[in-house]
Design an enzyme around this catalytic site. Sequence first.
Site, PDB file in Angstrom:
ATOM      1  N   THR A  13       0.846  -1.140   0.222  1.00 23.35           N
ATOM      2  CA  THR A  13       0.230  -0.103  -0.113  1.00 23.35           C
ATOM      3  C   THR A  13       0.834   0.897   0.101  1.00 23.35           C
ATOM      4  O   THR A  13       0.107   2.420  -0.543  1.00 23.35           O
ATOM      5  CB  THR A  13      -0.888   0.109   1.382  1.00 23.35           C
ATOM      6  N   THR A  89       1.709  -4.257   3.895  1.00 19.41           N
ATOM      7  CA  THR A  89       1.351  -4.539   5.701  1.00 19.41           C
ATOM      8  C   THR A  89       1.126  -5.973   6.376  1.00 19.41           C
ATOM      9  O   THR A  89       0.834  -6.896   7.469  1.00 19.41           O
ATOM     10  CB  THR A  89       0.279  -3.955   6.122  1.00 19.41           C
TER      11      THR A  89
HETATM   12  N1  ASP Z   1      -2.101  -5.535   0.230  1.00 22.88           N
HETATM   13  C1  ASP Z   1      -1.184  -4.669   0.867  1.00 22.88           C
HETATM   14  C2  ASP Z   1      -0.031  -5.985   0.773  1.00 22.88           C
HETATM   15  O1  ASP Z   1       0.588  -5.924  -0.080  1.00 22.88           O
HETATM   16  C3  ASP Z   1      -1.910  -4.499   2.001  1.00 22.88           C
HETATM   17  C4  ASP Z   1      -0.993  -3.173   2.502  1.00 22.88           C
HETATM   18  O2  ASP Z   1       0.477  -3.332   2.349  1.00 22.88           O
HETATM   19  O3  ASP Z   1      -1.736  -2.732   3.582  1.00 22.88           O
HETATM   20  O4  ASP Z   1       0.137  -6.177   1.960  1.00 22.88           O
END
Ligand code: ASP
Length: 328
Positions: A13, A89
């Site tokens: 993200t 995340t």
């Molecule tokens: N979908 C994202 C990831 O690559 C979520 C994030 O980065 O917060 O994990």
Amino acid sequence: MKKKVIVFSTGGTILSSAANPTELTNYTNRGTKISDILSLNGDADVEYRELYSIPSSQVGLPHWKTMISETEKVLSKDDVAGAVITHGTDTLEESAFLINLIVKSDKPIVFTGAMRPNGALGSDGELNLNNSIKAAMSPLSQNRGVLVCFNGKIGDARLITKTHTLDPSTFQAPEYGFCGFIINDYIEFLSRCDKPHTKSSEFELNDLNRLDSLSYVPVITSYPEETSDFIDAALMRGAKGIVYAGMGHGNVTPAAEKALSECRKRGVIVVRASRTGGPVLPSKEKWMQMGFIPSGSLSANKARLLLALSIAKHGQSQSEAERIFRTY
Ligand code: ASP
């Protein structure tokens, strides 16, 4: 000599953009580079490097090998103070834990990311990155293993976990707490995780270099009315280990107990974890006799990585796996 911080980007993200400022759940990566995120750089001399750009749900051994070798390479240089790794995340806690066990350096390594895309109201990527660079520059962050810096809090990679689908304070260390915090230019550490990491850990990149993927070690979560189907399927598919996320204190249902004991007879290493949180200790004589290894204070997902590392280094040795779970 003025030292620099290397910021590696891997996707997630933090590199995504919102279609409009109030859109917090649907967003895409529109080619943003990690060097575009930060408008202030303060005193830090920063170098940005893209390792790859993926949603972190797609991370696997090839990505981890790149992350480890590139981090080790830059940290071995005299003019580098520390490294920041920006990451999606969703699986950040797994990558941070793995790097914590493998990278051989006592310089700061700080993981961060964002819960809100760029351009959204309250977007957190810029501040998280700014704080992480400062944490990576700080001599106070040395020899602490991998740190996770989010929302002004700093946690140990071993203890930190994602607890919320959308909240910027998603990373928490339930039960065990954060080890420090950073606000403005002020950084303070209050505790440290006592488990071996980085240079004091026995694991190294060499253990993984000959592998294309980690051994098949699924996490199987318990639920009321559980059948043994998933365990049976894992055995048939050639699982080398199974992490069983049992109910409560790692309780194993009768259906699972029978299937897992069959797994043990065929040399599969079984770890008893919990779907609940909190530690899983040795329990019930018959489970100990069956060789089910308690996960201790590790979550099921981190236990899966530790078991896969144990198998990568020591094959199907039950005694080595037991020692490793006691140690790490
Ligand atoms: N979908 C994202 C990831 O690559 C979520 C994030 O980065 O917060 O994990």
